[in-house]
Motif scaffolding. Structure first.
Motif, PDB file in Angstrom:
ATOM      1  N   ILE A   1      12.050  11.854  -2.482  1.00 51.78           N
ATOM      2  CA  ILE A   1      13.125  10.910  -2.157  1.00 51.78           C
ATOM      3  C   ILE A   1      12.930  10.375  -0.744  1.00 51.78           C
ATOM      4  N   PHE A   2      12.546  11.263   0.191  1.00 50.07           N
ATOM      5  CA  PHE A   2      12.274  10.828   1.562  1.00 50.07           C
ATOM      6  C   PHE A   2      11.142   9.800   1.591  1.00 50.07           C
ATOM      7  N   ALA A   3      10.089  10.058   0.832  1.00 47.35           N
ATOM      8  CA  ALA A   3       8.964   9.121   0.807  1.00 47.35           C
ATOM      9  C   ALA A   3       9.413   7.760   0.296  1.00 47.35           C
ATOM     10  N   LEU A   4      10.270   7.771  -0.731  1.00 47.02           N
ATOM     11  CA  LEU A   4      10.792   6.509  -1.254  1.00 47.02           C
ATOM     12  C   LEU A   4      11.735   5.848  -0.256  1.00 47.02           C
ATOM     13  N   LEU A   5      12.483   6.671   0.492  1.00 51.20           N
ATOM     14  CA  LEU A   5      13.362   6.104   1.525  1.00 51.20           C
ATOM     15  C   LEU A   5      12.542   5.453   2.641  1.00 51.20           C
ATOM     16  N   ALA A   6      11.430   6.088   2.993  1.00 45.06           N
ATOM     17  CA  ALA A   6      10.556   5.481   3.998  1.00 45.06           C
ATOM     18  C   ALA A   6       9.965   4.183   3.462  1.00 45.06           C
ATOM     19  N   PHE A   7       9.652   4.155   2.163  1.00 46.22           N
ATOM     20  CA  PHE A   7       9.216   2.919   1.503  1.00 46.22           C
ATOM     21  C   PHE A   7      10.308   1.861   1.629  1.00 46.22           C
TER      22      PHE A   7
ATOM     23  N   LEU B   1       0.828  -1.200   0.000  1.00 47.20           N
ATOM     24  CA  LEU B   1       0.000   0.000   0.000  1.00 47.20           C
ATOM     25  C   LEU B   1       0.865   1.253   0.000  1.00 47.20           C
ATOM     26  N   TYR B   2       1.909   1.213   0.790  1.00 49.63           N
ATOM     27  CA  TYR B   2       2.782   2.385   0.909  1.00 49.63           C
ATOM     28  C   TYR B   2       3.375   2.761  -0.445  1.00 49.63           C
ATOM     29  N   GLY B   3       3.907   1.763  -1.160  1.00 42.75           N
ATOM     30  CA  GLY B   3       4.515   2.058  -2.458  1.00 42.75           C
ATOM     31  C   GLY B   3       3.517   2.635  -3.442  1.00 42.75           C
ATOM     32  N   SER B   4       2.295   2.130  -3.414  1.00 45.09           N
ATOM     33  CA  SER B   4       1.276   2.611  -4.339  1.00 45.09           C
ATOM     34  C   SER B   4       0.804   4.019  -3.994  1.00 45.09           C
ATOM     35  N   LEU B   5       0.998   4.431  -2.743  1.00 45.17           N
ATOM     36  CA  LEU B   5       0.512   5.737  -2.291  1.00 45.17           C
ATOM     37  C   LEU B   5       1.656   6.680  -1.920  1.00 45.17           C
TER      38      LEU B   5
ATOM     39  N   PHE C   1       1.049  10.513  -2.195  1.00 42.62           N
ATOM     40  CA  PHE C   1       0.183  11.112  -1.170  1.00 42.62           C
ATOM     41  C   PHE C   1       0.916  11.187   0.171  1.00 42.62           C
ATOM     42  N   ILE C   2       1.722  10.186   0.444  1.00 36.95           N
ATOM     43  CA  ILE C   2       2.476  10.179   1.695  1.00 36.95           C
ATOM     44  C   ILE C   2       3.500  11.307   1.700  1.00 36.95           C
ATOM     45  N   THR C   3       4.074  11.625   0.533  1.00 39.69           N
ATOM     46  CA  THR C   3       4.984  12.765   0.430  1.00 39.69           C
ATOM     47  C   THR C   3       4.283  14.037   0.889  1.00 39.69           C
ATOM     48  N   THR C   4       3.064  14.239   0.403  1.00 40.30           N
ATOM     49  CA  THR C   4       2.302  15.453   0.715  1.00 40.30           C
ATOM     50  C   THR C   4       1.990  15.572   2.201  1.00 40.30           C
ATOM     51  N   HIS C   5       1.628  14.455   2.830  1.00 38.98           N
ATOM     52  CA  HIS C   5       1.139  14.514   4.205  1.00 38.98           C
ATOM     53  C   HIS C   5       2.231  14.375   5.263  1.00 38.98           C
ATOM     54  N   PHE C   6       3.303  13.662   4.937  1.00 40.39           N
ATOM     55  CA  PHE C   6       4.299  13.377   5.973  1.00 40.39           C
ATOM     56  C   PHE C   6       5.658  14.039   5.741  1.00 40.39           C
ATOM     57  N   PHE C   7       5.894  14.559   4.532  1.00 41.60           N
ATOM     58  CA  PHE C   7       7.188  15.171   4.240  1.00 41.60           C
ATOM     59  C   PHE C   7       7.024  16.566   3.648  1.00 41.60           C
TER      60      PHE C   7
ATOM     61  N   VAL D   1       9.860  19.767   3.649  1.00 38.22           N
ATOM     62  CA  VAL D   1      11.071  19.876   2.837  1.00 38.22           C
ATOM     63  C   VAL D   1      10.679  20.182   1.399  1.00 38.22           C
ATOM     64  N   ASN D   2      11.689  20.460   0.535  1.00 37.03           N
ATOM     65  CA  ASN D   2      11.365  20.757  -0.857  1.00 37.03           C
ATOM     66  C   ASN D   2      10.820  19.518  -1.559  1.00 37.03           C
ATOM     67  N   GLU D   3      10.189  19.730  -2.717  1.00 37.71           N
ATOM     68  CA  GLU D   3       9.448  18.647  -3.371  1.00 37.71           C
ATOM     69  C   GLU D   3      10.327  17.460  -3.737  1.00 37.71           C
ATOM     70  N   THR D   4      11.503  17.731  -4.328  1.00 38.28           N
ATOM     71  CA  THR D   4      12.384  16.633  -4.734  1.00 38.28           C
ATOM     72  C   THR D   4      12.856  15.847  -3.521  1.00 38.28           C
ATOM     73  N   THR D   5      13.282  16.564  -2.475  1.00 38.37           N
ATOM     74  CA  THR D   5      13.714  15.907  -1.242  1.00 38.37           C
ATOM     75  C   THR D   5      12.555  15.123  -0.632  1.00 38.37           C
ATOM     76  N   GLY D   6      11.370  15.703  -0.640  1.00 38.34           N
ATOM     77  CA  GLY D   6      10.210  15.038  -0.063  1.00 38.34           C
ATOM     78  C   GLY D   6       9.911  13.719  -0.753  1.00 38.34           C
TER      79      GLY D   6
END
Length: 546
Positions: A53-59, A30-34, A37-43, A46-51
């Protein structure tokens, strides 16, 4: 009559083990598919590119811990038994996934939000690190001789079916609620659904008996008392673990994650295809391709595991670039045409350009090069890099048009945001004049071709993944099998595969070339082909009760 009863019992074993594993993969994917959206709500801090990458790192965090947890649960599986261990892993997975749906976001609790999210991902990785080895071992140890590949291939379908189920639930919720509501709060619903799946899964798993091979070892007193020491402390077995990793699972993992996850990221993030449509296209390809897990599992009982796995890796090595380029033409023909006729080049002093990843969210990317590259990345535009003389402000070339760069260092901080917005608008206008679309036009997407290309990627996945469970089970002795096979599987899939989306996207962000990230799976798959062909022994049909 006895044969029919035995066949029905085996069907129940495969079905029960597979159903539970499907629900675990649903939770995990579920996380990978979303991720968007997780970037928007949890990151959002930070700037968009960093956010992103952070979302993918959390994945990837859920994958990072899998090898360690494979050791923990692998050991328990060889001590406690297969059934008891994967009951515990299922409970951990379901509860942590449900908790993600309840987490407050960054705007509510600040930096505690992404920290809590990553903790939940680590718990999910903990659970999955122990689940797969148990399910694969359990089914293999029930399978009759000559059908081990066929039986375990049903377990191999579960990862794809879990992803497919997650996409179906996401599509249904997005369609029912609409994009605005889904973006605001509806994305939580698929996570909350996992509680119901957990209850069903536990009910199914509780009906299973222990593996007959493990039960026999218990009765005879031959189970391992020190599975970690036996598996990793003796060179003869440690060598097999290493060969299983480098010669089988590393290549299998990158082909799997490229074909299922990176393809999804590529369509939505790079090619700007609508999110719902992306999910529908990927889901359709998965639906068509999933039966081939069983086909290649069955075929591996006839011709061997290794030839099929290595053939899938080799096909990926030679065809990934043409497939993804064809995907661009089919999914966003306007982007492909504009890239060919009006290529974009960033001409800048290399010293003026930073890698736009800011782990603490405090660095301001204000140089003319950084502003230009950030705008192009946000627009999903691939570009070339050309060095300019030292101290020269950056400029963007779009075909024959020149867009002078914006030097944020020369603008008062209070005015910078408006200046960047105005400059980006001007750049977007120039890009549009040269045919670059803001998003893929759904009416111009050749959906049949896109699904066909995605199916080809999934077919490679079925080749490498369908036979791998049987291959791993046959490589190791029963008393330390859970521990031994779990480690190479989860290092391969947790590290080589799990970090693929993050690594590939970071490579794209660093170079500006939307295809550059493909070098990662290609190189890893090529290494597996060489090592697997030279050093991995074919074990098809080897006895597994000793």
């Amino acid at each position: 009559m006895a044969g029919e009863t035995e066949g029905r019992r085996h069907g129940l074993i495969i079905g029960a083990a597979s159903a539970g594993t499907v629900f675990e993969w649903y939770d995990f994917y579920l996380y990978g598919s979303l991720a968007g959206f997780i970037t928007t709500h949890f990151f959002s801090g930070v700037n968009e590119t960093t956010g992103y990458i952070f979302a993918l790192l959390a994945f990837a965090a859920g994958f990072a811990v899998r090898p360690f947890d494979a050791l923990v649960f692998g050991r328990l599986g060889d001590l406690w038994g297969r059934k008891n261990t994967f009951l515990v892993t299922m409970l951990l997975m379901g509860l942590s996934t449900f908790a993600v749906g309840l987490l407050p976001d960054y705007k509510t609790i600040g930096v505690a939000a992404p920290i809590a999210l990553i903790v939940m991902r680590l718990v999910q990785g903990l659970a999955l690190g122990g689940e797969y080895g148990g399910a694969a071992t359990y089914v293999a140890e029930h399978a009759p001789d000559g059908k081990r590949g066929l039986y375990t291939s049903w377990i191999q379908t579960t990862a794809t079916l879990g992803l497919f189920l997650s996409l179906i639930v996401i599509i249904a919720v997005r369609t029912q609620l609409g994009e605005d509501a889904f973006k605001a709060w509806g994305w939580r619903i698929p996570f909350l659904v996992s509680l119901a799946l957990l209850l069903v899964s536990l009910w199914i798993r509780l009906k299973l008996n222990e593996s007959p091979i493990f039960q026999k070892m218990v009765d005879e007193g031959t189970t391992s008392k020190r599975p970690l020491t036996e598996a990793l402390g003796t060179w003869s077995n440690l060598k097999l673990v290493f060969l299983a990793l480098v010669g089988l699972t590393a290549g299998q993992a990158v082909v799997w994650y490229t074909g299922q996850f990176y393809a999804l990221f590529f369509l939505e993030k790079m090619l700007r295809v609508d999110g719902v449509l992306t999910n529908e296209l990927v889901a359709m390809a998965l639906l068509i391709g999933t039966p081939f897990f069983v086909v290649f599992g069955w075929l591996s009982d006839k011709i061997g595991r290794k030839p099929i796995i290595l053939a899938g890796c080799l096909l990926a090595v030679f065809t990934y670039f043409p497939i993804f380029k064809a995907l661009t033409v089919a999914a966003n023909p306007a982007l492909a045409a504009a890239t060919a006729t009006s290529p974009v080049t960033v001409v800048a002093d290399p010293a003026d350009c930073a890698f736009q990843f800011d782990p603490v969210g405090k660095k301001a990317f204000v140089s003319s090069c950084d502003i230009a590259k950030s705008a192009l990345a946000g627009a999903g535009v691939s570009y070339l890099n050309k060095a300019a003389p030292v101290g020269t402000p950056a400029q963007v070339l779009v075909g024959d048009a020149v867009v002078p760069g914006l030097d944020g260092n020369a603008i008062p901080k209070a005015e910078l945001a408006d200046a960047k917005k105005a400059w980006t608008k001007d750049l977007t206008g120039v890009l549009a004049d040269h045919g670059y679309p803001a998003k893929a036009d759904p009416a111009k997407i050749h959906k049949v071709k896109v699904v066909g290309l995605l199916f080809l990627l999934v077919l490679y996945v079925t080749m490498v993944y369908g036979p791998v469970a049987a291959a791993l089970v046959e490589m190791f002795p029963a008393r330390i099998r859970y521990t031994s096979m779990s480690l190479p599987y989860h290092i391969g899939n947790g590290w080589f595969g799990g970090f693929l989306p993050t690594t590939a996207f970071a490579m794209v962000a660093a170079t500006g070339n939307i295809y550059f990230g493909l070098w990662y799976p290609i190189v890893v798959a090529a290494v597996t082909v060489v090592i697997g062909a030279l050093f991995v022994k074919e074990m098809r049909g080897a006895p597994i009760d000793g």
